[in-house]
Design a protein around this motif. Structure first.
Motif, PDB file in Angstrom:
ATOM      1  N   VAL A   1      -3.319 107.721  17.186  1.00  7.68           N
ATOM      2  CA  VAL A   1      -1.939 107.974  16.746  1.00  7.68           C
ATOM      3  C   VAL A   1      -1.198 108.802  17.793  1.00  7.68           C
ATOM      4  CG1 VAL A   1      -0.543 109.199  15.028  1.00  7.68           C
ATOM      5  CG2 VAL A   1      -2.389 107.712  14.290  1.00  7.68           C
ATOM      6  N   VAL A   2      -1.866 109.813  18.341  1.00  8.37           N
ATOM      7  CA  VAL A   2      -1.242 110.626  19.388  1.00  8.37           C
ATOM      8  C   VAL A   2      -0.955 109.777  20.618  1.00  8.37           C
ATOM      9  CG1 VAL A   2      -1.638 112.564  20.975  1.00  8.37           C
ATOM     10  CG2 VAL A   2      -2.222 112.794  18.558  1.00  8.37           C
ATOM     11  N   GLU A   3      -1.897 108.927  20.991  1.00  9.42           N
ATOM     12  CA  GLU A   3      -1.686 108.055  22.151  1.00  9.42           C
ATOM     13  C   GLU A   3      -0.532 107.087  21.907  1.00  9.42           C
ATOM     14  OE1 GLU A   3      -4.074 104.938  25.026  1.00  9.42           O
ATOM     15  OE2 GLU A   3      -4.814 105.304  22.999  1.00  9.42           O
ATOM     16  N   ALA A   4      -0.427 106.560  20.693  1.00  8.42           N
ATOM     17  CA  ALA A   4       0.681 105.653  20.368  1.00  8.42           C
ATOM     18  C   ALA A   4       2.013 106.367  20.510  1.00  8.42           C
ATOM     19  CB  ALA A   4       0.523 105.105  18.953  1.00  8.42           C
ATOM     20  N   ALA A   5       2.102 107.598  20.025  1.00  9.66           N
ATOM     21  CA  ALA A   5       3.348 108.352  20.128  1.00  9.66           C
ATOM     22  C   ALA A   5       3.709 108.632  21.587  1.00  9.66           C
ATOM     23  CB  ALA A   5       3.235 109.654  19.344  1.00  9.66           C
ATOM     24  N   VAL A   6       2.713 108.994  22.379  1.00  9.41           N
ATOM     25  CA  VAL A   6       2.967 109.281  23.800  1.00  9.41           C
ATOM     26  C   VAL A   6       3.416 108.012  24.528  1.00  9.41           C
ATOM     27  CG1 VAL A   6       1.837 109.929  25.971  1.00  9.41           C
ATOM     28  CG2 VAL A   6       1.493 111.306  23.915  1.00  9.41           C
ATOM     29  N   LEU A   7       2.754 106.888  24.272  1.00  9.43           N
ATOM     30  CA  LEU A   7       3.129 105.650  24.951  1.00  9.43           C
ATOM     31  C   LEU A   7       4.525 105.164  24.551  1.00  9.43           C
ATOM     32  CD1 LEU A   7      -0.152 103.580  25.149  1.00  9.43           C
ATOM     33  CD2 LEU A   7       1.159 104.554  27.009  1.00  9.43           C
ATOM     34  N   VAL A   8       4.869 105.318  23.286  1.00  8.18           N
ATOM     35  CA  VAL A   8       6.223 104.934  22.859  1.00  8.18           C
ATOM     36  C   VAL A   8       7.254 105.823  23.548  1.00  8.18           C
ATOM     37  CG1 VAL A   8       7.791 104.920  20.879  1.00  8.18           C
ATOM     38  CG2 VAL A   8       5.539 103.864  20.692  1.00  8.18           C
ATOM     39  N   LEU A   9       6.979 107.126  23.621  1.00  9.08           N
ATOM     40  CA  LEU A   9       7.901 108.043  24.302  1.00  9.08           C
ATOM     41  C   LEU A   9       8.038 107.693  25.784  1.00  9.08           C
ATOM     42  CD1 LEU A   9       9.646 110.613  24.097  1.00  9.08           C
ATOM     43  CD2 LEU A   9       7.587 111.903  24.720  1.00  9.08           C
ATOM     44  N   VAL A  10       6.935 107.387  26.434  1.00 14.86           N
ATOM     45  CA  VAL A  10       6.983 107.011  27.853  1.00 14.86           C
ATOM     46  C   VAL A  10       7.807 105.740  28.047  1.00 14.86           C
ATOM     47  CG1 VAL A  10       5.549 106.110  29.744  1.00 14.86           C
ATOM     48  CG2 VAL A  10       4.893 108.197  28.565  1.00 14.86           C
ATOM     49  N   HIS A  11       7.649 104.769  27.169  1.00 14.48           N
ATOM     50  CA  HIS A  11       8.414 103.531  27.301  1.00 14.48           C
ATOM     51  C   HIS A  11       9.903 103.741  27.006  1.00 14.48           C
ATOM     52  CE1 HIS A  11       4.553 101.502  27.591  1.00 14.48           C
ATOM     53  NE2 HIS A  11       5.233 100.482  28.077  1.00 14.48           N
ATOM     54  N   ILE A  12      10.220 104.656  26.115  1.00 13.96           N
ATOM     55  CA  ILE A  12      11.640 104.975  25.876  1.00 13.96           C
ATOM     56  C   ILE A  12      12.249 105.596  27.126  1.00 13.96           C
ATOM     57  CG2 ILE A  12      13.174 106.534  24.595  1.00 13.96           C
ATOM     58  CD1 ILE A  12      11.418 106.004  22.132  1.00 13.96           C
TER      59      ILE A  12
ATOM     60  N   THR B   1      11.218  96.713  28.111  1.00 15.19           N
ATOM     61  CA  THR B   1      10.412  97.938  28.133  1.00 15.19           C
ATOM     62  C   THR B   1      10.332  98.554  26.747  1.00 15.19           C
ATOM     63  OG1 THR B   1      11.078  98.316  30.419  1.00 15.19           O
ATOM     64  CG2 THR B   1      10.150 100.179  29.247  1.00 15.19           C
ATOM     65  N   TYR B   2      11.456  98.573  26.031  1.00 12.95           N
ATOM     66  CA  TYR B   2      11.450  99.076  24.647  1.00 12.95           C
ATOM     67  C   TYR B   2      10.536  98.239  23.755  1.00 12.95           C
ATOM     68  CZ  TYR B   2      15.645 101.770  25.919  1.00 12.95           C
ATOM     69  OH  TYR B   2      16.529 102.621  26.504  1.00 12.95           O
ATOM     70  N   VAL B   3      10.619  96.927  23.887  1.00  9.61           N
ATOM     71  CA  VAL B   3       9.806  96.034  23.063  1.00  9.61           C
ATOM     72  C   VAL B   3       8.319  96.213  23.383  1.00  9.61           C
ATOM     73  CG1 VAL B   3       9.265  93.605  22.605  1.00  9.61           C
ATOM     74  CG2 VAL B   3      11.641  94.371  22.680  1.00  9.61           C
ATOM     75  N   MET B   4       8.008  96.348  24.661  1.00 13.74           N
ATOM     76  CA  MET B   4       6.614  96.553  25.062  1.00 13.74           C
ATOM     77  C   MET B   4       6.081  97.872  24.509  1.00 13.74           C
ATOM     78  SD  MET B   4       4.109  95.321  26.613  1.00 13.74           S
ATOM     79  CE  MET B   4       3.274  95.051  28.125  1.00 13.74           C
ATOM     80  N   GLY B   5       6.882  98.916  24.554  1.00 16.07           N
ATOM     81  CA  GLY B   5       6.465 100.206  23.991  1.00 16.07           C
ATOM     82  C   GLY B   5       6.247 100.126  22.496  1.00 16.07           C
ATOM     83  N   ALA B   6       7.146  99.434  21.801  1.00 16.34           N
ATOM     84  CA  ALA B   6       6.996  99.286  20.356  1.00 16.34           C
ATOM     85  C   ALA B   6       5.764  98.455  20.019  1.00 16.34           C
ATOM     86  CB  ALA B   6       8.249  98.639  19.770  1.00 16.34           C
ATOM     87  N   GLY B   7       5.522  97.412  20.785  1.00 13.31           N
ATOM     88  CA  GLY B   7       4.347  96.577  20.544  1.00 13.31           C
ATOM     89  C   GLY B   7       3.052  97.330  20.774  1.00 13.31           C
ATOM     90  N   MET B   8       2.991  98.077  21.873  1.00 11.79           N
ATOM     91  CA  MET B   8       1.784  98.852  22.159  1.00 11.79           C
ATOM     92  C   MET B   8       1.583  99.945  21.117  1.00 11.79           C
ATOM     93  SD  MET B   8       1.885  99.161  26.298  1.00 11.79           S
ATOM     94  CE  MET B   8       0.536 100.279  26.381  1.00 11.79           C
ATOM     95  N   GLY B   9       2.663 100.594  20.715  1.00 14.41           N
ATOM     96  CA  GLY B   9       2.564 101.631  19.698  1.00 14.41           C
ATOM     97  C   GLY B   9       2.085 101.074  18.370  1.00 14.41           C
ATOM     98  N   ALA B  10       2.621  99.919  17.983  1.00 12.28           N
ATOM     99  CA  ALA B  10       2.213  99.293  16.719  1.00 12.28           C
ATOM    100  C   ALA B  10       0.740  98.891  16.762  1.00 12.28           C
ATOM    101  CB  ALA B  10       3.094  98.085  16.427  1.00 12.28           C
ATOM    102  N   PHE B  11       0.298  98.357  17.888  1.00 11.72           N
ATOM    103  CA  PHE B  11      -1.104  97.964  18.021  1.00 11.72           C
ATOM    104  C   PHE B  11      -2.027  99.175  17.920  1.00 11.72           C
ATOM    105  CE2 PHE B  11      -4.783  97.261  20.840  1.00 11.72           C
ATOM    106  CZ  PHE B  11      -5.417  96.279  20.095  1.00 11.72           C
TER     107      PHE B  11
END
Length: 165
Positions: free
Chosen positions: A15-26, A51-61
């Motif tokens: 969950v922490v990694e998902a949040a960090v990756l979404v923030l990085v992609h934003i 880039t936004y879509v990729m961040g959301a996809g990675m975060g969701a996964f």
């Protein structure tokens, strides 16, 4: 007890990694849009939205992997076939990201990625796959599946007898 701890820790870290990756992609998407960056003449707006879509996809996964690891820890049971496939694909993705991160980011990112990979692999290996249920009784009449004791192991070619005196 240890396997529940590992699965729960894996869920928290994911969950922490998902949040960090979404923030990085934003941040990357905004930077791409603000700088009007393009690669080989591509549209900067398309690149920032991708880039936004990729961040959301990675975060969701990663959140899906975290939910599966958390349910595994809470139930203290092996995940089903779908859950195992998702967790295995998450482990493979972390292996690939670890290889890339050592070259692009550095050894600290590599160590972090490998820690998450180890947590996923430990979660998968500590919870063995559920055995397939067979039809009918478990061998004895009226016995439910799994109540009969296992047979002692037999030699592969029968009993071995010496041939010389």
């Amino acid at each position: 007890m240890l396997r529940r701890l590992v699965a729960g820790l894996a869920a928290i870290v994911l969950v922490v990694e998902a949040a960090v990756l979404v923030l990085v992609h934003i941040v990357l998407g905004r930077t791409t849009a603000n700088q009007s960056m393009s690669i080989a003449g591509s549209d900067p707006d398309v690149m920032s939205k991708a880039t936004y879509v990729m961040g959301a996809g990675m975060g969701a996964f990663l959140v899906l992997c975290a939910v599966l690891a958390a349910t595994t820890a809470l139930r203290d049971r092996s995940p089903g076939r779908f859950g195992r496939v998702v967790l295995i694909s998450g482990a493979v993705a972390h292996g690939v990201l670890g290889i890339l991160s050592v070259a692009l980011v550095g050894w600290a990112a590599f160590a972090t990625t490998m820690l998450i990979l180890c947590l996923l692999v430990l979660t998968l290996t500590s919870y063995a796959a559920r055995p397939a249920r067979t039809g009918g009784n478990g061998g004895g009449e009226g016995d439910p599946v799994g109540d009969t004791p296992p047979l002692p192991p037999s030699p592969p070619f029968g009993e071995i007898k010496p041939t010389s005196p």
